[in-house]
Design a protein around this motif. Structure first.
Motif, PDB file in Angstrom:
ATOM      1  N   UNK A   1     -61.093 -24.371  22.078  1.00  0.00           N
ATOM      2  CA  UNK A   1     -60.141 -24.215  20.704  1.00  0.00           C
ATOM      3  C   UNK A   1     -60.181 -25.889  20.292  1.00  0.00           C
ATOM      4  N   UNK A   2     -59.672 -26.590  21.131  1.00  0.00           N
ATOM      5  CA  UNK A   2     -59.568 -28.113  20.807  1.00  0.00           C
ATOM      6  C   UNK A   2     -60.766 -28.621  20.056  1.00  0.00           C
ATOM      7  N   UNK A   3     -61.836 -28.092  20.690  1.00  0.00           N
ATOM      8  CA  UNK A   3     -63.067 -28.925  19.957  1.00  0.00           C
ATOM      9  C   UNK A   3     -63.331 -28.308  18.713  1.00  0.00           C
ATOM     10  N   UNK A   4     -63.124 -26.984  18.456  1.00  0.00           N
ATOM     11  CA  UNK A   4     -63.376 -26.543  17.175  1.00  0.00           C
ATOM     12  C   UNK A   4     -61.976 -26.975  16.236  1.00  0.00           C
ATOM     13  N   UNK A   5     -60.852 -27.008  16.850  1.00  0.00           N
ATOM     14  CA  UNK A   5     -59.648 -27.358  16.030  1.00  0.00           C
ATOM     15  C   UNK A   5     -59.936 -28.847  15.268  1.00  0.00           C
ATOM     16  N   UNK A   6     -60.321 -29.872  16.291  1.00  0.00           N
ATOM     17  CA  UNK A   6     -60.470 -31.319  15.909  1.00  0.00           C
ATOM     18  C   UNK A   6     -61.503 -31.469  14.965  1.00  0.00           C
ATOM     19  N   UNK A   7     -62.746 -30.882  15.256  1.00  0.00           N
ATOM     20  CA  UNK A   7     -63.783 -30.852  14.013  1.00  0.00           C
ATOM     21  C   UNK A   7     -63.395 -30.195  12.765  1.00  0.00           C
ATOM     22  N   UNK A   8     -62.527 -29.281  12.817  1.00  0.00           N
ATOM     23  CA  UNK A   8     -62.021 -28.596  11.284  1.00  0.00           C
ATOM     24  C   UNK A   8     -60.835 -29.797  10.868  1.00  0.00           C
TER      25      UNK A   8
END
Lengths: 275, 272
Positions: B65-72
């Motif tokens: 979740x963190x990875x997708x969140x910060x890419x977005x």
């Protein structure tokens, strides 16, 4: 004995260096003291940014007790060291060596070269933003407060280790700035070379061990600015061995030497802005 | 010529000019971009470590979740970024506002065109970086969901408009004070927390998250991010998000109109 022509052409440069340095610092102080309001603006800005930074760390620690093995107050001490280094960067590096690109583009760098003093030295201390001493003092105060909270009064050995590693960190940062700004000799069109430093230095807010392996590879080994806060802060909180202190001196000296060589190489190919 | 065709021509010329100016400064733009990528990368790195130390998740947010969140966040922060307060400050301080006022076109259109050209360039680069990362690192791949992506695109446009008029209105305070950019920097620092750039809003202390929801910050970044990553995309939260965006867009557009009119009167009085 009649002095030779060569002697006459070298008007006691050793002595001049210190006199020039003193004069430059006095000049900066005189200029800045005209604007005392800037001191309060700088102070307020620093307090605001420090508060934000501590809140960010507090946010991380509201979900964990340790970050890369560092406790909350240890990380706050590191943040204090970071801010003290920001004071050095903003007060000395940016107005001094950071102006190199602009001077090359505008041609005023040629005037620097004609002066009978080492161009690197002159450029480094050409202009100082002395009010940024607020960052330096507040940063070290924050580190001191964190040490108090950790219940570790600073003994002479730790203080000395901190002092040495902090000086090494400044040497490394200075070398990075000098080497980075030397790129301006090749890439005249780039205005924002310091932005590269600003971006990378962001990563130095937190202990190097706090990053996952892949990022650590980039921030810590590939672009070693992250060490410049972690090492002195480690010395402060007593995480650094004697060997680490000695190593930091070696790294600092090596960095200064390499950046000096880069500077000399860059100067050799410099043919003035019009050339 | 119809009004629509006239505006299309005007914007065509303005965007072309902005694109060519940016082309001159492409190295500088790449350096700014580096900053826009490293800041969220640092935040992601720290949260990743915290999640890993906590045994996989922080209050329900997994490493994935963190990875997708910060890419977005990286992409959406880039697409909604607004530097206009600094350019207005420069225009007023250097006297460049004068010839802009002499043109038969409100300078706001030039600023909008600048934004479109700049964001087309930088947004594409961030998107390419994301695609490249997704190639090697499957967990930052988003599940294919065209309807949600379309909604996210609309939310990004609205978020960019809110941030634009917010920055433009505060920047126009340069008509009165030389410290307008300090004000916007102050707001940016608060925005790092309140818009979700440093952490998903659910991880903030509860009172801070509540305050954030009464301000425009979450509608600029957190809401489009939630649409894009598909976290919390129930019909009611989507509707709530879009209503909030429209309300804040009207508020900041109104603020810009007000400051612009008053500012012009004052500017004329000083310069006249």
């Amino acid at each position: 004995m009649v002095p030779s022509v060569a002697d006459a052409a070298e008007p006691r440069l050793e002595l001049n260096t210190w006199a020039v340095l003193r004069a430059l610092i006095r000049l900066s102080a005189t200029l800045e003291l005209q604007y005392p309001a800037n001191f309060f603006a700088s102070m307020f800005g620093t307090l605001f940014w420090l508060t934000m930074a501590v809140l960010t760390v507090a946010l991380f620690y509201s979900h964990t007790t340790h970050l890369g093995g560092w406790s909350f107050w240890e990380t706050v001490a590191l943040l204090g060291v970071f801010n003290a280094l920001v004071g050095v960067v903003e007060g000395v590096f940016r107005p001094g060596i950071g102006s190199l690109a602009e001077q090359i583009r505008h041609g005023s760098f040629d005037l620097v070269l004609t002066r009978p003093v080492d161009a690197q030295l002159y450029l480094t201390f050409r202009e100082l933003d002395l009010w940024r001493i607020a960052d330096f003092v507040l940063g070290l105060s924050l580190a001191g407060y964190a040490m108090h909270k950790l219940g570790r009064p600073l003994d002479a050995a730790h203080a000395l280790a901190f002092f040495i590693t902090f000086a090494s960190a400044i040497a490394v940062l200075y070398s990075v700035w000098l080497a980075l700004m030397c790129l301006a000799f090749w890439l005249v069109a780039i205005e924002n070379l310091p932005t590269v430093f600003d971006a990378l230095f962001e990563a130095a807010r937190y202990p190097a061990s706090a990053y996952p392996k892949a990022l650590r590879l980039v921030f810590v080994y590939l672009l070693p600015v992250a060490w410049t806060t972690t090492i002195p802060a480690s010395a402060l909180v007593g995480r650094l061995s004697m060997l680490g202190v000695v190593e930091s001196v070696g790294v600092g000296c090596a960095a200064l030497l390499v950046s000096r060589l880069v500077w000399r190489a860059a100067l050799r190919r410099y043919t003035s802005a019009g050339g | 010529m119809s009004t629509a065709a006239l505006w299309a021509r005007r914007y065509g010329a303005l965007i072309r000019a902005a694109w060519l100016v940016d082309l001159q400064y492409r190295a500088d733009i790449a350096l700014w971009l580096l900053w826009g990528i490293i800041e969220p990368a640092v935040a992601l790195g720290i949260w990743w470590s915290i999640a890993s130390a906590a045994g996989g998740d922080v209050d329900g947010f997994t490493q994935l979740d963190f990875a997708r969140y910060f890419f977005a966040v990286t992409l959406i922060n880039q697409l909604t970024q607004a530097w206009d307060a600094w350019s207005i400050d420069h225009w007023v301080a250097e006297g460049e506002m004068n010839y802009r006022l002499a043109r038969p076109l409100n300078p706001v259109h030039e600023a909008i065109a600048d934004n479109l050209a700049y964001k087309a360039r930088t947004g594409t680069i961030v998107l390419l970086v994301w695609l490249l990362a997704a190639w090697f690192w499957p967990i930052v791949r988003l599940p294919v969901h065209p309807r949600r992506w379309l909604l996210a695109a609309v939310a990004i446009v609205l978020g960019a408009a809110i941030r634009f008029f917010n920055g433009f209105a505060i920047g126009l305070l340069a008509f009165w004070t030389t410290r307008a950019t300090s004000l916007i920097e102050l707001q940016m620092a608060l925005g790092v927390f309140l818009s979700g750039q440093i952490a998903p809003l659910d991880l903030l202390p509860h009172p801070v998250a509540v305050i954030a929801h009464y301000l425009w910050f979450p509608y600029v970044i957190a809401f489009p991010v939630s649409l894009l990553t598909g976290v919390g995309d129930s019909a009611s939260s989507v509707a709530h998000g879009f209503i909030g965006q429209i309300v804040w867009l009207v508020v900041w557009w109104g603020a810009y109109r007000l400051v612009w009119r008053r500012g012009l009167v004052r500017y004329g009085a000083v310069g006249g």
